[in-house]
Design an enzyme around this catalytic site. Structure first.
Site, PDB file in Angstrom:
ATOM      1  N   CYS A  88     -23.049  12.990 100.322  1.00 33.15           N
ATOM      2  CA  CYS A  88     -22.586  14.003  99.363  1.00 33.15           C
ATOM      3  C   CYS A  88     -23.729  14.772  98.726  1.00 33.15           C
ATOM      4  O   CYS A  88     -23.566  15.932  98.355  1.00 33.15           O
ATOM      5  CB  CYS A  88     -21.800  13.344  98.246  1.00 33.15           C
ATOM      6  SG  CYS A  88     -20.551  12.233  98.837  1.00 33.15           S
ATOM      7  N   SER A 145      -9.138   4.280 106.601  1.00 27.17           N
ATOM      8  CA  SER A 145      -8.591   3.601 105.433  1.00 27.17           C
ATOM      9  C   SER A 145      -7.545   4.502 104.801  1.00 27.17           C
ATOM     10  O   SER A 145      -7.737   5.708 104.694  1.00 27.17           O
ATOM     11  CB  SER A 145      -9.711   3.328 104.435  1.00 27.17           C
ATOM     12  OG  SER A 145      -9.154   3.061 103.173  1.00 27.17           O
ATOM     13  N   GLU A 161      -9.104  19.355 100.260  1.00 29.39           N
ATOM     14  CA  GLU A 161      -8.450  18.067 100.045  1.00 29.39           C
ATOM     15  C   GLU A 161      -7.448  18.133  98.893  1.00 29.39           C
ATOM     16  O   GLU A 161      -6.320  17.662  99.011  1.00 29.39           O
ATOM     17  CB  GLU A 161      -9.504  16.990  99.752  1.00 29.39           C
ATOM     18  CG  GLU A 161      -8.907  15.591  99.615  1.00 29.39           C
ATOM     19  CD  GLU A 161      -9.960  14.549  99.251  1.00 29.39           C
ATOM     20  OE1 GLU A 161     -10.885  14.881  98.496  1.00 29.39           O
ATOM     21  OE2 GLU A 161      -9.832  13.411  99.714  1.00 29.39           O
ATOM     22  N   CYS A 192     -13.390   8.676 102.307  1.00 28.54           N
ATOM     23  CA  CYS A 192     -13.673   9.416 101.070  1.00 28.54           C
ATOM     24  C   CYS A 192     -14.321  10.763 101.321  1.00 28.54           C
ATOM     25  O   CYS A 192     -14.482  11.544 100.404  1.00 28.54           O
ATOM     26  CB  CYS A 192     -14.508   8.587 100.107  1.00 28.54           C
ATOM     27  SG  CYS A 192     -15.661   7.522 100.903  1.00 28.54           S
ATOM     28  N   GLU A 251       0.179  16.536 100.675  1.00 28.38           N
ATOM     29  CA  GLU A 251       0.574  15.161 100.349  1.00 28.38           C
ATOM     30  C   GLU A 251      -0.096  14.634  99.080  1.00 28.38           C
ATOM     31  O   GLU A 251       0.240  13.562  98.601  1.00 28.38           O
ATOM     32  CB  GLU A 251       0.302  14.228 101.537  1.00 28.38           C
ATOM     33  CG  GLU A 251      -1.150  14.087 101.948  1.00 28.38           C
ATOM     34  CD  GLU A 251      -1.625  15.139 102.959  1.00 28.38           C
ATOM     35  OE1 GLU A 251      -0.990  16.207 103.022  1.00 28.38           O
ATOM     36  OE2 GLU A 251      -2.622  14.891 103.645  1.00 28.38           O
ATOM     37  N   LYS A 255     -13.663  19.330  99.384  1.00 26.52           N
ATOM     38  CA  LYS A 255     -12.807  18.772  98.330  1.00 26.52           C
ATOM     39  C   LYS A 255     -11.767  19.784  97.869  1.00 26.52           C
ATOM     40  O   LYS A 255     -10.724  19.437  97.346  1.00 26.52           O
ATOM     41  CB  LYS A 255     -13.664  18.337  97.141  1.00 26.52           C
ATOM     42  CG  LYS A 255     -14.533  17.129  97.426  1.00 26.52           C
ATOM     43  CD  LYS A 255     -13.756  15.839  97.265  1.00 26.52           C
ATOM     44  CE  LYS A 255     -14.577  14.649  97.716  1.00 26.52           C
ATOM     45  NZ  LYS A 255     -13.761  13.469  97.994  1.00 26.52           N
ATOM     46  N   GLU A 290      -8.239  -3.560 101.482  1.00 22.82           N
ATOM     47  CA  GLU A 290      -7.602  -3.152 102.734  1.00 22.82           C
ATOM     48  C   GLU A 290      -8.342  -3.749 103.928  1.00 22.82           C
ATOM     49  O   GLU A 290      -7.731  -4.262 104.868  1.00 22.82           O
ATOM     50  CB  GLU A 290      -7.590  -1.621 102.825  1.00 22.82           C
ATOM     51  CG  GLU A 290      -6.760  -1.103 103.988  1.00 22.82           C
ATOM     52  CD  GLU A 290      -6.861   0.413 104.149  1.00 22.82           C
ATOM     53  OE1 GLU A 290      -7.351   1.097 103.229  1.00 22.82           O
ATOM     54  OE2 GLU A 290      -6.448   0.894 105.221  1.00 22.82           O
TER      55      GLU A 290
END
Ligand code: SF4
Ligand code: SF4
Ligand code: SF4
Ligand code: FES
Ligand code: FES
Lengths: 179, 639
Positions: free
Chosen positions: B566, B356, B398, B336, B403, B395, B313
């Protein structure tokens, strides 16, 4: 609130804030000023102030809720704050309180339906030798008795009447609380 | 450098700031002073606090509101000590020594005061330790034991005073267990600069609230969970789906697969009493099989996939800008870290085009499992339950984003944190460190070192650079950086930059042939990248981009919401501190060095996926449908 009203309000606040400098230390003077002009600091205004001072809205909320003289809900035109601290308590604040509640037909913490009076408790007002003491907006009354309560309320209704009307003009700018 | 916006609006600790900020009275100076603590004499630089001095000479002073990552608050008073010549007790954490003093840390007066403070806290503390997730890992409980609390001097609440806030997908707030230490507030305002929490009202009316006391799910919380990691009690915790996961495991019709991320593997040992910095990757595989998971995969596989998609990308964006001369959003931001993504959606929604579109490794894996893997093994995706072991509370949010269902099913069903996984393992009676080692399952078995380092700040950048350098320049990364270790992007400095001149270009590899004809246009160009960790630093970068500073000239910027990346995530073992995070980082980089294949594009499982399944290549139609996503502008105003 309509978008245009919000923009108007935002512009007003921005103008006001300029006087105090846009730094986090300006927060309290700004809040006092807003409280003075609009009678309360709405949640929307808090966010605008936070934006201008580059701080987080929740910090503004925390500061505003710390001080009982800054409120985030629209209150009555006259806010009556009766001292509940020990000296006034011993000098008979309870009877004064009951009289106020009776005359106004509301409990402490409430506002009359016509939006004229709000009844609140205050802590020591520094008038311990002349208690019971109460504040009507920024004016102090001492040695209040159930008998003088009536006079004080009348005074508000008449003597402050003109002032109240004037106030009403500025009140037109008042933002309705954000839903 | 032009980054200095808002520099006096934050009280965040120096480690999180670019500009060191002086705290009046606390500046450490060259002047030396002598302190006597409990008859031990020591000379320290003026400005050191009593607490720090005591630590240096091995004297324990209890603390609750103090935290290494945060600015001093001095609100809990548990650290009081007697300072000779002072009428009242003084807080050790907030007392900078500027002249010679004599301190006593456990006189009768001190012990009594501390005991009373504890008694007062407990008089409002509703909850029972055996029904609390912090049982045995709670600072309040530990102090009660230390001070021998065996009755409630000032009483104990019989029923809850507050309603538990379960409105967020990621966090649960139980204010009945809150001791008002304000660590969460300082975390959210200073360390993370999100500004969700504050104290409402004062004195006995005080309570930690969000703006307008709204439910956490309705405000600007980015779900980073940093406040959980610093809360001394069980007042804050992650939303725990272990019951549902057990139910799926116990259901014979369900095929339960789990992916494990590198950071939990580096941290989980701490829940079993190991020192920080002992990765248990392969022991964990055995333990998870024991628990009943049907397949165990390595998130590194999809991390490699993310690198290919995100790297492609980037190259496409650059091609568009430099060759086609079209307007395109640059720098490209990594996507991410779901905490960072939500931060951007709230505070800089106008920059969403820069994000991104590639999904995070967790979500990519979910989508691949419910499509490619399901077809390969002829399993109906409706019977597959995907679980993700992540170091992260965001997460959980997420995987619940509406979607994230591109496979036709919910791509990832449950997100588990490191702590919850440790809980499940201990529930199964397994002693994790003693487990034999075993490998990941096929077909995604082989991972690369690039995937592993995703767990540390700068890791995504390093992994992407390894791949981009090789694909574009046609050389080995090792020719530029020894052992392919791209040191400049490593470390814990808030924001790090790297400029990489592309001196010569190689042939376009097969993988990208149908997208870009040649690399000529990149010859002589300089690739500029940056990495930032912690949203406080992300904010600095964003403000700098807005102001047209150095960050706006970058092509690619890695953002991670959590300090340290993380490995310092909101789902990691509690406690956390700079040294614990450094130990975890070391574990992660040593794991990277141990891999034979260390570059994403060389991962055979990834190459296979592109030849067998994502046949139109990176950023092609299939990959766009499954592996890419969109974002929601949220704005920061709360109405
Ligand atoms: S927060 Fe700590 S003291 Fe309170 S119930 Fe939980 S473990 Fe016990
Ligand atoms: S999860 Fe992060 S953003 Fe949300 S309240 Fe906690 S520290 Fe703040
Ligand atoms: S929620 Fe936890 S960190 Fe926050 S003030 Fe309460 S006890 Fe402290
Ligand atoms: S006690 Fe009422 S004014 Fe002081
Ligand atoms: S640790 Fe010092 S006052 Fe809380």
């Amino acid at each position: 609130m309509l978008v245009s009203e919000r923009e108007q309000l935002r512009a007003n606040i921005e103008r006001q804030v300029k006087e105090f400098g846009n730094d986090r230390s300006a927060l309290i003077p700004v809040l006092q000023d807003v409280q003075h002009k609009y009678g309360h600091v709405s949640e929307y205004v808090m966010q605008v102030v936070a934006d201008i001072l580059h701080i987080h809205p929740v910090e503004v909320y925390g500061v505003a809720s710390f001080y009982s003289f800054i409120g985030h809900k629209q209150k009555g035109r006259f806010i009556i704050r009766l001292c509940r601290t020990i000296s006034c308590d011993m000098q008979g604040k309870d009877r004064v309180a009951r009289q106020l509640e009776n005359d106004l037909g509301i409990q402490f913490g409430e506002t009359t339906p016509d939006g004229n009076f709000t009844l609140e408790w205050a802590n020591c007002l520094g008038m311990c030798d002349q208690g019971p003491a109460l504040l009507v907006n920024e004016r102090i009354y001492t040695k209040v008795t159930p008998e003088t309560v009536h006079d004080i309320l009348e005074e508000c209704r008449t003597l402050f009447g003109v002032y109240a009307l004037q106030e009403k003009e500025t009140l037109c700018e008042l933002p309705t609380p954000v839903k | 450098m032009s980054i200095e916006l808002n520099k006096n609006t934050s009280r965040s600790p120096l480690s999180q700031r670019i500009q060191p900020m002086g705290i009046p009275g606390l500046e450490i100076t060259d002047k030396l002073v002598t302190v006597t603590i409990d008859d031990k004499e020591v000379t320290v630089p003026s400005g050191t606090t009593i607490l720090e001095v005591a630590k240096q000479i091995g004297i324990r002073i209890p603390t609750l509101c103090y935290h290494e990552d945060l600015c001093v608050a001095g609100v809990c008073r548990i650290c009081v000590v007697e300072v000779e010549g002072q009428r009242t007790l003084q807080t050790a954490c907030a007392y900078p020594v500027t002249e010679p003093i004599t301190v006593r840390t456990h006189t009768r007066k001190v012990r009594q005061a501390r005991r009373h403070i504890l008694d007062l806290m407990l008089s409002k503390h509703y909850g029972e330790c055996y029904a609390c997730f912090r049982n045995n890992n709670c600072e309040l409980q530990a102090l009660a034991k230390e001070y021998g609390v065996d009755f409630f001097r000032f009483g104990h609440p019989e029923k809850p005073r507050f309603k538990v806030d379960r409105s967020s997908h990621s966090l649960v707030r139980d204010m009945d267990k809150c001791i008002l230490c304000r660590r969460c507030i300082r975390t959210c305002i200073d360390l993370q600069e999100v500004g969700v929490l504050e104290v409402d009202k004062r004195s006995d009316q005080s309570k930690v609230i969000t703006f307008g006391d709204k439910p956490l799910g309705e405000v600007v919380c980015i779900n980073c969970g940093q406040c959980i990691n610093r809360c001394p009690t069980g007042a804050l915790r992650a939303n725990d789906p272990t019951e549902e996961v057990w139910a799926a495991i116990d259901d014979p019709t369900k095929h339960v697969v789990i992916q494990t991320a590198p950071s939990p593997r580096a941290g989980i040992g701490e829940c079993f009493g190991l020192e920080p910095g002992h990765p248990l990757t392969f022991e964990l595989n055995t333990a998870l099989r024991e628990c009943g998971f049907d397949k165990i995969f390595d998130t590194n596989f999809s991390a490699d996939l993310t690198i290919i998609e995100e790297g492609t990308e980037l190259l496409l964006r650059l091609h568009k800008a430099l060759v086609e001369k079209k307007a395109v959003a640059l720098p490209q931001f990594t996507s991410c870290s779901p905490g960072w993504v939500k931060y951007l959606e709230h505070f800089y929604p106008e920059y969403i085009p820069n994000l991104s579109s590639a999904k995070s490794p967790q979500q990519m894996f979910g989508a691949v499992i419910k499509t490619y893997y399901a077809q390969l093994n002829k399993i109906d995706p409706k019977d597959i339950v995907t679980v993700a072991l992540m170091p992260c509370s965001a997460k959980k949010f997420e995987c619940n984003r509406p979607e994230m269902c591109d496979s036709g099913w919910k791509d990832v069903d449950y997100g588990l944190t490191t702590r919850e996984m440790a809980q499940m393992i201990s529930e199964a009676g397994i002693d994790l460190p003693a487990m034999p080692k075993s490998d990941f399952d096929d077909p995604f078995g082989t991972a690369t070192g690039s995937g592993v380092i995703f767990g540390a700040t700068g890791g995504v950048m390093e992994a992407a650079l390894r791949t981009v350098i090789e694909l574009v320049c046609g050389i080995k990364v090792e020719d530029l950086f020894e052992h392919a270790d791209i040191i400049p992007v490593r470390g814990f400095e808030g924001i790090r930059f790297l400029e990489l001149p592309i001196k010569k270009v190689g042939p376009v590899p097969d993988l990208l042939k149908n997208l870009i004809p040649d690399w000529k246009w990149l010859e002589g160009a300089t690739l500029k990248v940056a990495a930032a960790h912690g949203t406080a630093n992300a904010k600095l970068v964003m403000e700098d981009i807005k102001a047209g500073g150095r960050c706006s000239e970058c092509h690619f910027i890695e953002f991670m919401a959590c300090p340290g990346g993380c490995l310092g995530g909101g789902g990691q073992p509690i406690p956390t501190s700079p040294s614990i995070r450094a130990a975890r980082a070391k574990a992660i980089y040593s794991e990277d060095a141990s891999y034979e294949i260390r570059k994403s594009h060389e991962n055979p499982a990834v190459v296979k996926l592109y030849t067998e399944f994502l046949t139109d290549g990176p950023c092609g139609h299939i990959s766009h449908k499954l592996l890419h996503t969109g974002y929601t502008p949220r704005g920061k105003y709360i109405v």
